[in-house]
Design a protein around this motif. Sequence first.
Motif, mmCIF file in Angstrom:
data_model
loop_
_atom_site.group_PDB
_atom_site.id
_atom_site.type_symbol
_atom_site.label_atom_id
_atom_site.label_comp_id
_atom_site.label_asym_id
_atom_site.label_seq_id
_atom_site.Cartn_x
_atom_site.Cartn_y
_atom_site.Cartn_z
ATOM 1 N N ALA A 91 0.824 -1.220 -0.043
ATOM 2 C CA ALA A 91 -0.084 0.039 0.110
ATOM 3 C C ALA A 91 0.942 1.189 0.117
ATOM 4 O O ALA A 91 2.287 1.085 0.083
ATOM 5 N N VAL A 92 0.294 2.435 -0.107
ATOM 6 C CA VAL A 92 0.685 3.546 0.247
ATOM 7 C C VAL A 92 0.680 3.943 1.414
ATOM 8 O O VAL A 92 -0.333 4.095 1.936
ATOM 9 N N TYR A 93 1.769 4.093 2.421
ATOM 10 C CA TYR A 93 1.702 4.473 3.541
ATOM 11 C C TYR A 93 1.796 5.903 3.810
ATOM 12 O O TYR A 93 2.700 6.611 3.446
ATOM 13 N N TYR A 94 1.042 6.662 4.643
ATOM 14 C CA TYR A 94 0.610 7.959 4.896
ATOM 15 C C TYR A 94 1.011 8.313 6.425
ATOM 16 O O TYR A 94 0.639 7.678 7.231
ATOM 17 N N CYS A 95 1.794 9.189 6.737
ATOM 18 C CA CYS A 95 1.988 10.038 8.053
ATOM 19 C C CYS A 95 0.932 10.607 8.401
ATOM 20 O O CYS A 95 0.653 11.389 7.488
ATOM 21 N N GLY A 115 3.093 10.407 1.324
ATOM 22 C CA GLY A 115 2.744 8.944 1.208
ATOM 23 C C GLY A 115 4.394 8.362 0.723
ATOM 24 O O GLY A 115 5.012 9.052 -0.041
ATOM 25 N N THR A 116 4.403 7.005 1.084
ATOM 26 C CA THR A 116 5.581 6.354 0.715
ATOM 27 C C THR A 116 5.183 5.117 0.398
ATOM 28 O O THR A 116 4.137 4.453 1.031
ATOM 29 N N GLN A 117 5.650 4.483 -0.870
ATOM 30 C CA GLN A 117 5.048 3.086 -1.189
ATOM 31 C C GLN A 117 5.792 2.074 -0.529
ATOM 32 O O GLN A 117 7.173 2.080 -0.454
ATOM 33 N N VAL A 118 4.946 1.065 -0.052
ATOM 34 C CA VAL A 118 5.506 -0.108 0.489
ATOM 35 C C VAL A 118 5.144 -1.333 -0.519
ATOM 36 O O VAL A 118 3.757 -1.427 -0.653
ATOM 37 N N THR A 119 5.922 -2.060 -0.905
ATOM 38 C CA THR A 119 5.561 -3.364 -1.771
ATOM 39 C C THR A 119 6.223 -4.565 -1.464
ATOM 40 O O THR A 119 7.233 -4.572 -1.193
#
Length: 122
Positions: A91-95, A115-119
């Motif tokens: 997902a894209v993780y958002y702080c 956002g930062t992508q985690v795959t």
Amino acid sequence: QVQLVESGGGLVQAGGSLRLSCAASGPIFRINVMGWYRQAPGKERELVARIFSSGTTNYTDSVKGRFTISRDNAKNTVYLQMNSLKPEDTAVYYCNAWLAKSDASRMYNFYWGQGTQVTVSS
């Protein structure tokens, strides 16, 4: 202005680990809650974990025992240690932060990172 800048996303194999960081900067008076949300393609954004200024933490059920949220109040930074990652964590993780700016109003508002992508590959 207040900014939240995330780092640490990337591509990892199932069972692997990643550590996300998010630093809040700008005219900040106080941060009450900091947290991480995620949004997978075609799904709604969901809360992953959050941590209050007191140290109290909340986790969504699917990450309990695998993810750990922590916070450095002096640095206005929140971390998310993600272990035993699964493809469904992709997902894209958002702080996110619930904070008051250091202006006359001291009003609290929500702020979001980019956002930062985690795959996670299977």
